[in-house]
Design a protein around this motif. Structure first.
Motif, PDB file in Angstrom:
ATOM      1  N   UNK A 273      44.167 -37.405  20.247  1.00 18.52           N
ATOM      2  CA  UNK A 273      43.425 -37.160  19.010  1.00 18.52           C
ATOM      3  C   UNK A 273      43.998 -35.883  18.417  1.00 18.52           C
ATOM      4  N   UNK A 274      44.319 -35.890  17.137  1.00 23.19           N
ATOM      5  CA  UNK A 274      44.959 -34.757  16.477  1.00 23.19           C
ATOM      6  C   UNK A 274      43.943 -33.641  16.258  1.00 23.19           C
ATOM      7  N   UNK A 275      44.274 -32.414  16.728  1.00 16.47           N
ATOM      8  CA  UNK A 275      43.326 -31.310  16.589  1.00 16.47           C
ATOM      9  C   UNK A 275      44.005 -29.971  16.846  1.00 16.47           C
ATOM     10  N   UNK A 276      43.327 -28.941  16.407  1.00 21.82           N
ATOM     11  CA  UNK A 276      43.757 -27.574  16.681  1.00 21.82           C
ATOM     12  C   UNK A 276      43.638 -27.286  18.167  1.00 21.82           C
ATOM     13  N   UNK A 277      44.529 -26.417  18.662  1.00 26.50           N
ATOM     14  CA  UNK A 277      44.447 -25.967  20.051  1.00 26.50           C
ATOM     15  C   UNK A 277      44.548 -24.443  20.067  1.00 26.50           C
ATOM     16  N   UNK A 278      43.628 -23.813  20.765  1.00 23.36           N
ATOM     17  CA  UNK A 278      43.554 -22.363  20.739  1.00 23.36           C
ATOM     18  C   UNK A 278      44.763 -21.666  21.331  1.00 23.36           C
ATOM     19  N   UNK A 279      45.336 -22.206  22.406  1.00 22.22           N
ATOM     20  CA  UNK A 279      46.480 -21.570  23.049  1.00 22.22           C
ATOM     21  C   UNK A 279      47.800 -22.031  22.445  1.00 22.22           C
ATOM     22  N   UNK A 280      47.898 -23.327  22.166  1.00 24.95           N
ATOM     23  CA  UNK A 280      49.167 -23.901  21.747  1.00 24.95           C
ATOM     24  C   UNK A 280      49.105 -24.526  20.353  1.00 24.95           C
ATOM     25  N   UNK A 281      48.185 -24.074  19.545  1.00 28.61           N
ATOM     26  CA  UNK A 281      48.109 -24.322  18.109  1.00 28.61           C
ATOM     27  C   UNK A 281      47.746 -25.754  17.710  1.00 28.61           C
ATOM     28  N   UNK A 282      48.392 -26.754  18.304  1.00 30.25           N
ATOM     29  CA  UNK A 282      48.130 -28.151  17.928  1.00 30.25           C
ATOM     30  C   UNK A 282      48.145 -29.034  19.176  1.00 30.25           C
ATOM     31  N   UNK A 283      47.147 -29.884  19.294  1.00 31.81           N
ATOM     32  CA  UNK A 283      47.185 -30.974  20.268  1.00 31.81           C
ATOM     33  C   UNK A 283      47.600 -32.236  19.530  1.00 31.81           C
ATOM     34  N   UNK A 284      48.691 -32.818  19.971  1.00 31.49           N
ATOM     35  CA  UNK A 284      49.179 -34.065  19.405  1.00 31.49           C
ATOM     36  C   UNK A 284      49.783 -34.912  20.507  1.00 31.49           C
ATOM     37  N   UNK A 285      50.816 -35.663  20.171  1.00 35.00           N
ATOM     38  CA  UNK A 285      51.397 -36.594  21.141  1.00 35.00           C
ATOM     39  C   UNK A 285      52.088 -35.873  22.293  1.00 35.00           C
ATOM     40  N   UNK A 286      52.830 -34.804  21.994  1.00 35.55           N
ATOM     41  CA  UNK A 286      53.529 -34.097  23.059  1.00 35.55           C
ATOM     42  C   UNK A 286      52.537 -33.355  23.949  1.00 35.55           C
ATOM     43  N   UNK A 287      51.608 -32.622  23.365  1.00 36.17           N
ATOM     44  CA  UNK A 287      50.628 -31.866  24.147  1.00 36.17           C
ATOM     45  C   UNK A 287      49.750 -32.792  24.995  1.00 36.17           C
ATOM     46  N   UNK A 288      49.511 -34.015  24.514  1.00 36.30           N
ATOM     47  CA  UNK A 288      48.653 -34.950  25.239  1.00 36.30           C
ATOM     48  C   UNK A 288      49.227 -35.308  26.609  1.00 36.30           C
ATOM     49  N   UNK A 289      50.538 -35.103  26.795  1.00 39.39           N
ATOM     50  CA  UNK A 289      51.140 -35.397  28.098  1.00 39.39           C
ATOM     51  C   UNK A 289      50.744 -34.372  29.157  1.00 39.39           C
ATOM     52  N   UNK A 290      50.015 -33.319  28.751  1.00 37.61           N
ATOM     53  CA  UNK A 290      49.490 -32.373  29.726  1.00 37.61           C
ATOM     54  C   UNK A 290      48.509 -33.074  30.667  1.00 37.61           C
ATOM     55  N   UNK A 291      48.035 -34.257  30.300  1.00 39.12           N
ATOM     56  CA  UNK A 291      47.156 -35.033  31.164  1.00 39.12           C
ATOM     57  C   UNK A 291      47.896 -35.852  32.206  1.00 39.12           C
ATOM     58  N   UNK A 292      49.228 -35.742  32.276  1.00 41.10           N
ATOM     59  CA  UNK A 292      49.970 -36.531  33.265  1.00 41.10           C
ATOM     60  C   UNK A 292      50.413 -35.737  34.487  1.00 41.10           C
ATOM     61  N   UNK A 293      50.597 -34.403  34.441  1.00 47.23           N
ATOM     62  CA  UNK A 293      50.853 -33.656  35.671  1.00 47.23           C
ATOM     63  C   UNK A 293      49.555 -33.146  36.286  1.00 47.23           C
ATOM     64  N   UNK A 294      49.671 -32.544  37.477  1.00 47.03           N
ATOM     65  CA  UNK A 294      48.536 -31.868  38.101  1.00 47.03           C
ATOM     66  C   UNK A 294      48.720 -30.364  37.982  1.00 47.03           C
ATOM     67  N   UNK A 295      47.873 -29.735  37.181  1.00 46.64           N
ATOM     68  CA  UNK A 295      47.913 -28.283  37.054  1.00 46.64           C
ATOM     69  C   UNK A 295      47.462 -27.630  38.357  1.00 46.64           C
ATOM     70  N   UNK A 296      46.549 -28.297  39.055  1.00 49.57           N
ATOM     71  CA  UNK A 296      45.993 -27.753  40.292  1.00 49.57           C
ATOM     72  C   UNK A 296      47.049 -27.621  41.390  1.00 49.57           C
ATOM     73  N   UNK A 297      47.897 -28.634  41.528  1.00 51.21           N
ATOM     74  CA  UNK A 297      48.870 -28.647  42.618  1.00 51.21           C
ATOM     75  C   UNK A 297      50.125 -27.849  42.303  1.00 51.21           C
ATOM     76  N   UNK A 298      50.259 -27.398  41.059  1.00 47.67           N
ATOM     77  CA  UNK A 298      51.464 -26.661  40.665  1.00 47.67           C
ATOM     78  C   UNK A 298      51.141 -25.234  40.235  1.00 47.67           C
TER      79      UNK A 298
END
Length: 422
Positions: A273-298
């Motif tokens: 969903x297209x929206x503003x992001x506080x840290x990285x300015x815009x959430x779009x198609x590229x930013x949405x891939x942040x849901x594919x890695x594990x931030x916890x394990x890395x």
């Protein structure tokens, strides 16, 4: 080389947009938001592409071919997805792979994974009416559909509307009927005999596993013991659906009988969903891939790497989406990444492209920024997709683009190499 941008389409779309805030839902601001770090003052206030690219010259693939962007006006509960599929068929990028259209995107027996945004409720998550429409389009394959549709996301078991990560069962959803959750959509299809399921990767985002071909059948995340130049240590989900389908996000569909992967059968539709992001300015198609890695394990490397092109690395070195569909029915112009009802702006648009970078550039420039400017009364320069300074969306989008190009995939940020259809 053709250089097209579909100027008439842009003008028609922008003339048709109506911006309004929704009065439903929370009356007071929610507290479940990420802090917004300070951003540098930009020397460039316009949306003009910089005369000189501050990064190394892009590979020649950047200018080969045309990025098609298909735009439809829809509320999510009408025939908008059907019209999108038709536009793609007519515009030279068939949605369905058939005997007549061997270069189509989705075959009749594919496992199609809809990578949505489920970390936030209300308008911060992917519209569930749109999810329903896309799933239905896949099931309506003209040669019949015998595969599986998987709806998934990883809210990283942190942040989010409940501060515990994502959910496929939010009480207040982004839909005409707010009670319609992702799992209720999946349940409706299952009641009709279809193999449609939802998988929340949060439930095993802390579990490190090996691959199926290593004899590990536990749901979890495979972690690559290597930190890339963007700061990303690649990780990706590996799991078994309730229908017994064994999926490695990078390797494909595992067949235990033949002890082999079928990479071609696994197809990703990236649905942010297209929206503003506080840290990285815009959430779009590229930013949405942040849901594919594990931030916890890395160790938090995944999220931090977004600003240095890490999600381009993630796309290029795990699995590129076959299609990106941008949900712009309701967008967020401020104080993201949450997007509660009272701050949401309605545009009733969706757009699709096989090029995530081009889609991000175009939708931010021609939809998100005009909406933000109208709502806020000033131009949000941090969102500038042509920005060349750290703290601008364009800076890290360009770094992501280079990662995708270096892996041999097409991506462009040049509007003259984007053709808008719709």
């Amino acid at each position: 080389m053709l250089k097209l941008i579909g100027k008439l389409a842009v003008l028609a779309i922008m003339a048709a947009l109506t911006f309004s805030a929704c009065g439903n839902g929370s009356a007071q601001p929610q507290q479940a938001e990420l802090p917004t770090p300070p951003t540098p003052t930009l020397q460039q206030e316009t949306l003009t592409v910089p005369a000189e690219d501050p990064e190394p010259s892009p590979p020649p693939e950047d200018l080969i071919g045309l990025s098609l962007i298909f735009v439809e006006q829809t509320t999510g509960v009408d025939d908008g997805v059907e019209r999108l599929v038709h536009s793609m068929e007519q515009g030279g990028q068939p949605f369905y792979r058939t005997q007549a259209s061997p270069h189509g995107l989705f075959g009749s027996d594919d496992v199609v994974l809809l990578k949505i945004n489920a970390q936030w409720d209300e308008r911060g998550g992917t519209n569930t009416d749109l999810i329903r429409g896309v799933a239905q389009a896949i099931l309506d394959h003209p040669e019949g559909f015998t595969g599986e549709v998987v709806i998934a996301d990883n809210g990283q078991a942190q942040f989010g509307s409940a501060r515990t990560g994502g959910s496929l069962n939010w009480t207040n959803n982004n839909a005409e009927d707010p009670a319609q959750s992702v799992m209720s959509v999946a349940g409706d299809f299952q009641s009709q005999g279809y193999q449609v399921t939802g998988v929340l990767w949060d439930t095993f985002t802390r579990v490190r596993v090996g691959e199926f071909n290593e004899g590990d059948y536990t749901d979890g995340f495979v972690v690559e013991d290597y930190v890339h130049s963007t700061g990303l240590e690649i990780s990706y989900p590996k799991f078994t659906t309730e229908f017994g389908t064994q999926i490695s996000f990078r390797e494909g569909i595992w067949d235990s009988t033949s002890s082999s992967y079928d990479s071609e059968r696994l197809r990703i539709i990236n649905m942010p969903v297209l929206k503003h992001h506080g840290w990285f300015q815009v959430t779009g198609a590229v930013k949405n891939y942040m849901g594919t890695p594990s931030d916890m394990l890395t160790g938090g490397r995944a999220h931090l790497s977004t600003g240095t092109g890490g999600m381009g690395t993630q796309m290029a070195h795990t699995r590129m989406p076959a299609l990106n569909i941008m949900d712009m029915i309701w967008i967020g112009t401020e104080r993201g990444p949450s997007n509660p009802n009272y701050r949401a702006t309605r545009t009733d648009l969706i757009a699709a492209s096989t090029d995530a970078v081009a889609l991000d550039y175009w939708t931010t420039r021609y939809v998100l920024i005009p909406a933000a400017e109208q709502r806020l009364g000033s131009r949000p320069t941090q969102m500038n997709p042509a920005g060349d300074y750290p703290g601008t969306f364009g800076h890290w989008l360009r770094l992501s683009k280079y990662e995708i190009l270096a892996a041999g995939y097409h991506a462009t940020m040049d509007p003259e190499y984007m053709r808008v259809i719709g």
